[in-house]
Design a protein around this motif. Structure first.
Motif, PDB file in Angstrom:
ATOM      1  N   ASN A 157     -10.158 134.598  28.978  1.00 49.66           N
ATOM      2  CA  ASN A 157      -9.721 134.368  30.353  1.00 49.66           C
ATOM      3  C   ASN A 157      -8.380 135.090  30.493  1.00 49.66           C
ATOM      4  O   ASN A 157      -7.327 134.486  30.352  1.00 49.66           O
ATOM      5  N   PRO A 158      -8.442 136.396  30.729  1.00 45.23           N
ATOM      6  CA  PRO A 158      -7.196 137.172  30.746  1.00 45.23           C
ATOM      7  C   PRO A 158      -6.475 137.004  32.075  1.00 45.23           C
ATOM      8  O   PRO A 158      -7.031 136.441  33.017  1.00 45.23           O
ATOM      9  N   PRO A 159      -5.246 137.498  32.174  1.00 45.54           N
ATOM     10  CA  PRO A 159      -4.577 137.499  33.485  1.00 45.54           C
ATOM     11  C   PRO A 159      -5.358 138.430  34.409  1.00 45.54           C
ATOM     12  O   PRO A 159      -5.650 139.552  34.007  1.00 45.54           O
ATOM     13  N   TYR A 160      -5.682 137.975  35.614  1.00 44.71           N
ATOM     14  CA  TYR A 160      -6.486 138.858  36.478  1.00 44.71           C
ATOM     15  C   TYR A 160      -6.087 138.854  37.948  1.00 44.71           C
ATOM     16  O   TYR A 160      -6.794 139.368  38.805  1.00 44.71           O
ATOM     17  N   ILE A 161      -4.962 138.242  38.263  1.00 44.30           N
ATOM     18  CA  ILE A 161      -4.532 138.226  39.664  1.00 44.30           C
ATOM     19  C   ILE A 161      -3.852 139.564  39.978  1.00 44.30           C
ATOM     20  O   ILE A 161      -3.024 140.031  39.202  1.00 44.30           O
TER      21      ILE A 161
ATOM     22  N   GLU B  63     -13.819 135.388  31.958  1.00 43.58           N
ATOM     23  CA  GLU B  63     -13.641 134.836  33.299  1.00 43.58           C
ATOM     24  C   GLU B  63     -13.163 135.957  34.217  1.00 43.58           C
ATOM     25  O   GLU B  63     -12.421 136.849  33.785  1.00 43.58           O
TER      26      GLU B  63
ATOM     27  N   ALA C 137       0.504 135.110  32.236  1.00 42.34           N
ATOM     28  CA  ALA C 137      -0.871 134.617  32.160  1.00 42.34           C
ATOM     29  C   ALA C 137      -1.634 134.867  33.460  1.00 42.34           C
ATOM     30  O   ALA C 137      -2.835 134.635  33.536  1.00 42.34           O
ATOM     31  N   LEU C 138      -0.916 135.325  34.482  1.00 44.06           N
ATOM     32  CA  LEU C 138      -1.533 135.508  35.807  1.00 44.06           C
ATOM     33  C   LEU C 138      -1.703 136.973  36.186  1.00 44.06           C
ATOM     34  O   LEU C 138      -2.727 137.378  36.727  1.00 44.06           O
TER      35      LEU C 138
ATOM     36  N   ARG D  22      -7.902 125.340  33.914  1.00 48.76           N
ATOM     37  CA  ARG D  22      -8.532 125.107  35.217  1.00 48.76           C
ATOM     38  C   ARG D  22      -9.953 124.605  35.017  1.00 48.76           C
ATOM     39  O   ARG D  22     -10.637 125.008  34.077  1.00 48.76           O
TER      40      ARG D  22
ATOM     41  N   LEU E  25      -0.935 128.687  30.630  1.00 50.30           N
ATOM     42  CA  LEU E  25      -1.623 128.425  31.895  1.00 50.30           C
ATOM     43  C   LEU E  25      -2.258 127.035  31.815  1.00 50.30           C
ATOM     44  O   LEU E  25      -2.898 126.709  30.812  1.00 50.30           O
TER      45      LEU E  25
ATOM     46  N   VAL F 207       1.559 127.154  40.953  1.00 48.79           N
ATOM     47  CA  VAL F 207       1.030 128.237  40.127  1.00 48.79           C
ATOM     48  C   VAL F 207       2.085 129.328  39.956  1.00 48.79           C
ATOM     49  O   VAL F 207       2.492 129.663  38.846  1.00 48.79           O
TER      50      VAL F 207
END
Ligand code: GLN
Length: 284
Positions: free
Chosen positions: A186-190, A241, A210-211, A94, A91, A202
């Motif tokens: 900061n894990p995948p969280y979408i 995150e 990663a998303l 950001r 990723l 993205v």
């Protein structure tokens, strides 16, 4: 072509392609190609580009119009003042994630042992180790390709880092050993269904793994909150995150999981971005 003319051409092409930060990207790509800095646009605007510089610049601008992320074209992104190498396996760091790193710098003491779960490029782990002394770091990730990038970033910054970092490949804590003073992630969280609506830079170029945080976006928080207690020392801290709308859910998970002192920190846009919590007693 002269330097400023090249920049103006690049900016116009990017604007035509509706790239959000057309002027910034046009300038950064030109600086990348010519080895120049921000100043040159004003101080040396009449400088003549060599044929190969011009050719390279044109081709990068065209790639950017195809929505290839700027950072994949230059191969790097700055994070917490560190130059972080990136590619399609990690990723792109950001700016929002600097909030997590900054909270990490508050939570971590010199000499601590810390874990960065889902480390990706290693940007969080390395920036904390860079600004603290003698921190022992572990970066864990499922992706061996991502860990290769993290290791390279560690090598590139090794001279500025006093502690030692190790990288382990596995499904979350699978191959992690020992206990830590602080765990960051900061894990995948979408949410899976939202991914299709993200910008092409993205959804087509950041690694999907990663998303994607599963149907409710929370799957990694559930697993991390459940497993982290076996890897935290007494009074150890967990910092993660989160997406702007996930604070209440993640707080609930942490409180149900026996964590205390749950705190939510906002990013510069005023959105919930980081949760911190403490685990008072070691658990097996
Ligand atoms: N903040 C990232 C984005 O909006 C997502 C990163 C993540 O899932 N950890 O693209």
């Amino acid at each position: 072509m002269k330097y400023r003319k090249a920049y103006e051409w690049g900016r116009a092409r990017l604007e035509m392609a509706k790239i959000d930060e057309a002027s910034l990207d046009a300038r950064l790509l030109l600086e990348f190609v010519c080895g120049t800095s921000r100043n040159d646009l004003y101080a040396h605007s009449e400088r003549e580009l060599s044929e190969s510089e011009e050719e390279k610049y044109r081709s990068l601008i065209l790639k950017r119009t195809e929505r290839i992320p700027l950072q994949h074209l230059t191969g790097e992104q700055e994070f917490m003042g560190l130059r972080i190498k990136v590619n399609e396996h990690v990723l792109v760091p950001r700016q929002d994630t600097e909030i997590l790193a900054e909270e990490g710098l508050i939570a971590v003491n010199d000499g601590d042992r810390i874990l960065d779960m889902c480390t990706g490029s290693g940007c969080i782990l390395l920036s904390i180790m860079r600004y603290k002394n003698d921190v022992t770091g572990v970066g864990a990730d499922l992706s061996a390709d991502a860990l290769a990038v993290a290791r390279e970033n560690y090598e590139n910054h090794r001279k500025e880092i006093s502690g030692r970092a190790d990288f382990v490949q596995g499904d979350l804590f699978e191959n992690v050993e020992g206990r830590f003073d602080v765990i960051l992630s900061n894990p995948p969280y979408i949410r899976s269904e939202v991914i299709e609506s993200l910008a092409p830079e993205v959804k087509d170029h950041d690694p999907m793994m990663a998303l994607d945080g599963g149907t409710d976006g929370l799957i990694f928080y559930q697993r991390i909150v459940e497993e982290a207690p076996r890897y935290l020392k007494a009074e150890g801290k967990l910092l993660m995150e989160i997406g702007f709308d996930q604070a209440a859910d993640v707080r609930q998970l942490l409180e149900n999981g026996g964590f205390t002192e749950v705190k939510v920190i906002k990013d510069l846009a005023g959105l919930n971005r980081v949760v911190c919590a403490r685990l008072m007693e070691e658990r097996n």
